[in-house]
Every structure is written in C-alpha cells, then in structure tokens.
Write a protein that holds these residues in place. Structure first.
Motif, mmCIF file in Angstrom:
data_model
loop_
_atom_site.group_PDB
_atom_site.id
_atom_site.type_symbol
_atom_site.label_atom_id
_atom_site.label_comp_id
_atom_site.label_asym_id
_atom_site.label_seq_id
_atom_site.Cartn_x
_atom_site.Cartn_y
_atom_site.Cartn_z
ATOM 1 N N GLU A 393 0.810 -1.227 0.000
ATOM 2 C CA GLU A 393 0.000 0.000 0.000
ATOM 3 C C GLU A 393 0.842 1.275 0.000
ATOM 4 O OE1 GLU A 393 -1.093 2.505 2.526
ATOM 5 O OE2 GLU A 393 0.723 2.049 3.635
ATOM 6 N N ARG A 409 -6.136 4.226 -2.821
ATOM 7 C CA ARG A 409 -6.537 3.912 -1.429
ATOM 8 C C ARG A 409 -7.816 4.672 -1.043
ATOM 9 N NH1 ARG A 409 -2.025 5.638 1.407
ATOM 10 N NH2 ARG A 409 -2.934 7.700 1.278
ATOM 11 N N LEU A 425 -5.163 -2.979 3.680
ATOM 12 C CA LEU A 425 -3.950 -2.351 3.142
ATOM 13 C C LEU A 425 -2.766 -3.145 3.675
ATOM 14 C CD1 LEU A 425 -4.895 1.333 4.124
ATOM 15 C CD2 LEU A 425 -5.442 0.173 1.985
#
Length: 805
Positions: A393, A409, A425
């Motif tokens: 992530e 995200r 994540l």
C-alpha cells in the motif's frame, strides 16, 4: 416526454455540467443512467454519459439524443456517484472522472466526414483538393497527412465544403464463425432427419447428435476440433436449413497459452490466524473496516489475502486486489489463478487494449468474481463487492499523476463504505500516514512480525563506498559484494542486484570545459543509452545521437558519469563471464509479455543474476535467491522531496526482503556513500518502528504529512515571466482567502523548472483544517479558465501530492 441529463465529452470549464436532451420515443424504454449516447453539440456530434433521467427540463428548446452507444449501462449507480465524488475531491472535470473508469478501448474517437454540397462547388476548390473528391465524401483521418491537407482546411474555412462529425468507438469485439440448430425447425423434424441418415451422412449425424445434446450455440472451430470433422457436413446442414449461421463473440485471453497449477489453502501460522480473524468477522457482518496489515517481508500476507477472498466468494460476493507494479502481476496472477481459476480477471498496462476490454466485460457481465490489477482496477464494475485489498500500500504508483489525480486507497475506502465491506492495506513498510492512522485507531492495525516457517530475516551488511575508493577500488562492485557473488554462483544459488537508474550513464560531461548535454525542451541532463548509442530525455522522450566532440570547445575528452543498468550488465559480463544475467528496466520490459518471459527465465534457473531497477524490489518470491545487492542506496536520498528518506527506507527494506525467503538463509549488501544516514542504517536492521519514530519527529518539525495536509499548485507557460507572475498572483490570492494557520510557500520554480518547452512554477499550501480551501481553489480555476485557453497557460492543482518534482 422523458429528458436525459448528460455530461458531454468536452473538457472545458464552461461545459463541465449536465446538458438536457430529449429521449426520442423509440428509445424511451431503453436509455438508462450510466449509458453512453451520441448527442448533437454545436456543429458536431459527440459522446456523453447519461447521469440522470427526468420527466421535464427548465430549458425551453431541447435537442434529441442521436443514438445509443451502449445496450447496457457501462457505469453502475455506484460508479456514477463515485465519479461525482472524484470531481469534488480531485478538482477534475466530471468527464475525466467517468473516462478514468473505463478501459482505453471504450474511449470515443472522433473523425470528420467532408463532402461537396454540390458538384458546382468543385471548381471553387483549390486545384490540389479537387482530386480528393473523385469518389465522393472523404474522412479527414484518411487525408490529414496528404500534401493537399492545408488547402483542404482553407476550403473548409471558406464554407465551400460540408463537414459532418462522426463518433467512432474504438472497441472491436473479436468474432468467430458459429452455428446453432435452426429455430424455425421443430426438434422432432431434426431428430427424424438425423435418424434417417445412412452411412454417407454419418458426419452430419454426429454434428446433429452433438448439438441436440449440448442445446447451445457452438463455434465452427470447436465443432471441427471436438468431432474431428471438416467444414463439409456443417455446410450441408446449413444449406438444408437444419443449422443456422451465426457470429459468436470470442474473448481475447492473455493467458490462453499458460496453464495454472491448482493450489489449495495452506494451514495458517498462529500469527496469520490471529490477523485473519477480524477480517473474517468484518466479511461475515457486512461491516466496513479499514485494516492495515503490517507484516515483514515473507510473513505470508498473500495467504491471508487468498483465504479472506475465499470467504467472500463463499458468500457470493466479489473481490478487488490491487498490486503496484506490472512486474508483480505475473506472480500474483499465478497465485490467484491457481487458487480461484477462471473466476479471476486481470487488468494491467501490459495487456493490449482488446484484452483489457474483454477482461473488463467479463467483470461487467458477472462472469468473474476476482480482479487482480494495477491502480485503475479499483474501478472494476462489480455490483456486490465483499473485500478490497491493496498490496504494497506504500507504493506511490497508486496515486495517478494526471487528471483525475486520485489515490487508489481513497477510492477503495469510498467503495468499501458504499458496499459495507472491509478494505485491507498490506505492507512491510506502510506509509507514515497509514501507520499513524493505524496507531491512532483510525485503521485497525494487524501485525505479522515473523517470516513463514520462522525463517530468519536476511543479514545486512553496509559498505561505505568512500572507503572502497580510498582503497583503490574504482569498480561498481565493492570487494565484499564481488566475493559474495562469486561464492553464491559457485554454490548454484541466485542473486538479485538492484540499481535505481536505467540507461548506461546518468550523464555525459566534457572533461575540458565541463559542458553537460541537456534536453533542449526540459531542464534536465540527457541519459546515455549505449545499445542504441543515443542520449535520451526521460521526461519528454527527446533523443539525439552521441557527439564524439564537445559542441562547446570541440574537445574529444567526453566522459560518462554515473551508472545505469546497461553499464552494470556490461561490467558483469566482463568480471563474471560465466553468469547469465536477466536485466529488467523500462527499456527491456516495454514489449508485451516481456515481464513474464524475463521472470520465467530467472525462476527456471536459466539465469543466475536478476539485475533491475526498483520494479524488482517488491513482491517477487524466488526460492533460490540468497544474495541481494543494492548498488547505490543513495539514488533517491538527495531528491528535493520530503518523502526521500521514507522512499529510500521502503525500497531498501523491500529489496532486502527478496533474499532467504525459503529454506536457504539470505544475505544483503547495501553499497552507499552515506552509511550514517538513519534511513539506510535502520533499513539495514529491518527496524521500521525506529524509522517511523525518527521520521515522525522530522515531519512534525517541518510541518509535513501526516501532521499537515498538502496541496500543490503548478503553473506552466512558454514564457518564464508569465509562469512566475501568475503563480505569484495565485499565492497572494490564497494568502488572503485562507486562515493565518495555513502556510503558503512560493511562488518558486519547480525542482525541474522546464519540461517540454514550458517553464514551471509552483506554490505549496500546508494546512490542517481549511474549510475554504476547496472553494477557493475551485474559484481560482473558474477565474483562470479564459486565460488558460487564450494564453496557453496550464494550472494543475494536486491535493496530497506524491511527486514533488
């Protein structure tokens, strides 16, 4: 009367709103929200998205929709609302947001059809233009490079010719010949004919028998392969009316030639069982939670993903998995296809436009339940999402650098809230922003601190390259690294070498006068690529032949400075000729399928050394790799970017994690000119927690994220004074509009002050809580729209920027 509100395909401030059109009576029952249609707009016809349908309009005179592009909506109700959210969050045009959600093959292409209003006009045309109309009307795309094109445009401007605008969809469905049992024939008649066939009609009998049993359409190729027949019996049955010819749509399959070995779930370690429990609870209870899975390299995060997805599929729901690099996708695809087979669709930049389109349609039609892909896969048109996973992530490739400037995200969290599903994540080195949210409890922090099978983290040795120089070693390999490489090759083990620069040399300089060749369009030195003997600009693509003499002083003392991957490859073949090297960088992986081929060559053991840029640093898992060498750890450390230390730490930790992932122990050698820097020192100890604490002190002191939000306004123009003056005005305007707590830096030249012949100035806003910021930036863009069109001025606003250059 029904009216459709439509966002039209014109990227301009004045048209960034819905326009009303009458839905023709013939289309009243079929036009729905989320479809694309073609509408008249001024003198032309353009494409648009239907975002609403209503009974009436405030506008007195409305035009009608011309035709439909889609038979089913391409954007769901959720994606339409996501598009609205994106336009507000990233300050982009609504059309840009909707286009970003569709595969490139579905973006409209416009052409102009040019025709003579009458034969009498022909003598008024320029003499070079007349022959173009010998066979009637022409398409502009067919003649735009013709020597007569400039005269054609002049004749159009004099209104001698009629111009019709045509919208062409770039989509080409792949079709193949097929047959079906004739619907006009009764089944008993077909059976009666089949039963009456003698020995001569044996092949026809087999065909009818097969189609009666299958009761579905069949491709001719499939029938011939399956039944071992020729075209003759099929043609005979068509001519007698028992079969009907049809066209069957065929999916382009990027993995047609690959077989995936079926795998089953592995038994989880105690740590994995502990972290998967809250994810499963969230899935079962249909609760939206954001989980930060912080697990060291090789701790088995992928197995946690796979078993969480299994739980989602059992519920009849769908999953999106994002991976940052195309180089990661081959290994991820193997794992996911091995576990979930044909339920998996893949979306990444390495596929052709047609393959992407076909994979997207599988998702839209509900034929698959899992998508593995890069950033844009976050827009997969699933209607029943059960989980979204973002692997690695921390990667900056999840932030799009052109409009709409979204971060995957943020989109994942928006979609997770909409579907009441968890977002996971995962990273061994999360961004400071994510880890701070995890520590505060905004995200649920899940930790995997041990490697699978309790394998040890690799031992890391730092080598001070200044000492190597003092000891007379001018090679790009330190003595320690070179000895370890020889040792590994003797043992039949494999090596990964990372250097974060492609090309042969970073720049070229004249030793007599100090002249460095730079790009004529950008303020950056040219990189030398030896194989093509070219100097290239990695920003605008400009390239030129290498000069043998200095253009300034005519000296022939031209020297190459810095090291690129090509130069390292050359050096390796000299010092270790017995080793086979696979080089992975932008130059070697630009061709379709090249990632898979290069990684397969290394995995099979045909090559002993994998040399590459940062694309090899993460996610790759090779059993026989026991040594990782980082040739220059300082490459990113001295860039004008507040995240430079964080990116360096992440990259070194990730690439170190490629060593000793299985039964063989691993070692890492980091070559550096600044071994005392905390990001290099702490990466060598795999100590993320200590790095996080140290870096957070720096960020707080300098007022950077996660303590402050950032917005970056970049102004570009051909004239430096104009760019600087307008940026100055913008900074003053914001100073007056925002509170005294906001910090406004600039106007200053961008770190790369000129790209593609345009000078770039920027101002940065650091803020914590500025309710007027968005409205002020909106107002700014609105005020500047005239200037931007008339003066060729560009103003870009990037909220939470990841690239500061």
């Amino acid at each position: 009367m029904k009216v459709a509100s439509i966002i039209v395909d014109v990227l301009a401030k004045g048209t960034d709103r819905p326009f009303d059109y009458i839905i023709p009576q013939s289309l009243e029952d079929v036009v729905v929200k989320g479809m694309r249609v073609i509408v008249p707009f001024g003198p032309r016809k353009i494409q648009g998205f239907v975002i609403n349908i209503k009974e009436s309009s405030d506008v007195a005179r409305l035009k009608e929709i011309d035709e439909m592009v889609d038979l089913q909506p391409v954007l769901t109700e959720e994606l339409l609302s996501l598009g609205k959210w994106l336009t507000e969050e990233t300050l982009c045009y609504a059309m840009s947001a909707f286009q970003a959600m569709l595969p490139a093959a579905m973006k409209a292409k416009y052409d102009k059809e040019i025709s003579l209003p009458s034969e009498e006009v022909k003598h008024q045309l320029h003499e070079s233009v007349r022959p173009l109309f010998s066979k009637g009307s022409i398409r502009f795309s067919d003649v735009k490079n013709h020597p007569a094109a400039p005269y054609l445009l002049k004749d159009i401007s004099k209104n001698f010719l009629d111009v019709t605008y045509i919208v062409k969809n770039r989509v080409n469905k792949k079709m193949m010949r097929g047959v079906m049992l004739s619907p006009s024939m009764q089944q008993e008649d077909i059976e009666k004919y089949r039963d009456g066939l003698g020995k001569k009609g044996e092949k026809q009998k087999i065909v009818l028998q097969y189609l009666l049993a299958q009761k579905e359409k069949m491709s001719v190729k499939h029938l011939k392969d399956e039944l071992g027949i020729t075209d003759a019996p099929i043609k005979s049955l068509i001519s007698k009316g028992f079969l009907e010819k049809i066209e069957i749509e065929l999916y382009r399959n990027p993995f047609a030639k690959r077989e995936f070995q079926k795998t089953s779930a592995l038994s989880l370690t105690e740590e994995q069982s502990k972290v998967i429990k809250p994810i499963h609870t969230s899935i079962e209870e249909d609760k939206h939670n954001v989980f930060l899975l912080y697990g060291v390299t090789g701790s088995g995060k992928t197995e946690v993903y796979l078993q969480s997805i299994q739980r989602v599929l059992e519920k009849g729901e769908e999953a999106i998995v994002l991976v940052p690099e195309i180089s990661l996708t081959p290994q991820m695809v193997t794992r996911f296809k091995g576990r979930f087979g044909s339920k998996v669709a893949v979306l990444h930049s390495g596929l052709s436009a047609g393959e992407k389109y076909d994979e997207w349609r599988k998702i839209q039609r509900g034929e698959v339940s899992v998508v593995v892909g890069a950033r844009s896969a976050i827009f997969a048109p699933f209607k029943n999402l059960g989980i979204i996973i973002i692997d690695e992530e921390h990667e900056s490739s999840y932030k799009q650098e052109e409009n709409p400037r979204y971060h995957a995200r943020d989109v994942a969290i928006y979609r997770g809230e909409y579907h009441n599903c968890p977002v996971v994540l995962g990273s061994a080195t999360p961004t400071l922003e994510s880890f701070a949210r995890g520590s505060k409890g905004n995200y649920t922090l899940l930790t995997l601190s041990k490697r699978m099978n309790n394998a040890q983290m690799p031992g890391v040795e730092k080598v001070d390259m200044r000492e190597e120089l003092r000891n007379g070693n001018r090679s790009m390999f330190s003595t320690v690294l070179f000895e370890k490489m020889k040792d590994r090759l003797a043992k039949g083990e494999q090596i990964v070498l990372m250097l974060n620069k492609r090309g042969h040399s970073s720049f070229i300089m004249c030793r007599d006068c100090g002249f460095v060749p730079t790009c004529p369009h950008c303020e950056i030195s040219l990189t030398y690529h030896r194989h093509q003997n070219l100097m290239k600009c990695h920003y605008c693509g400009h390239q030129e032949q290498l000069a043998t003499k200095c253009p300034e002083c005519e000296s022939d003392h031209i020297r190459y400075f810095g090291t690129g991957t090509q130069k390292v490859e050359e050096e390796l073949t000299k010092v270790i000729p017995e080793a086979s090297v696979v080089r992975m960088d932008v130059d070697t992986t630009s061709r379709k399928g090249s990632h898979e081929k290069l990684l397969a060559k290394f995995e099979s053991g045909q090559a002993q050394i994998l040399l590459g840029t940062q694309m090899i640093a993460k996610g790759l898992d090779f059993e026989n790799v026991t040594l990782v060498g980082v040739l220059s750890a300082d490459t990113m450390l001295h860039l004008p970017d507040f995240r430079a230390s964080e990116k360096t730490f992440q990259l070194l930790t990730q690439v170190s994690g490629r060593a000793g992932r299985h039964s063989l122990p691993g070692e890492v050698v980091i070559q550096t000119y600044t071994p005392e820097h905390y990001s290099i020192d702490l990466a060598s100890h795999h100590d993320y927690d200590a790095f996080y604490k140290k870096e957070m002190i720096m960020r707080k002191m300098l007022k950077y994220p996660p303590f402050y939000y950032l917005a970056l306004v970049t102004v570009a123009h051909e004239n430096m004074a104009v760019a600087m003056g307008e940026t100055d005005k913008i900074a003053s305007f914001l100073q007056n509009k925002l509170s005294s707590n906001a910090i406004i830096l600039g106007a200053v030249p961008s770190p790369i002050a000129k790209i593609k012949d345009r000078y770039r100035y920027q101002c940065m806003i650091k803020y914590r809580n500025e309710p007027d910021l968005f409205s002020s930036l909106h107002f700014l863009l609105e005020q500047y729209k005239g200037k931007m069109q008339k003066q060729n001025l560009t103003i870009n606003v990037d909220l939470n920027p990841y690239v500061m250059m």
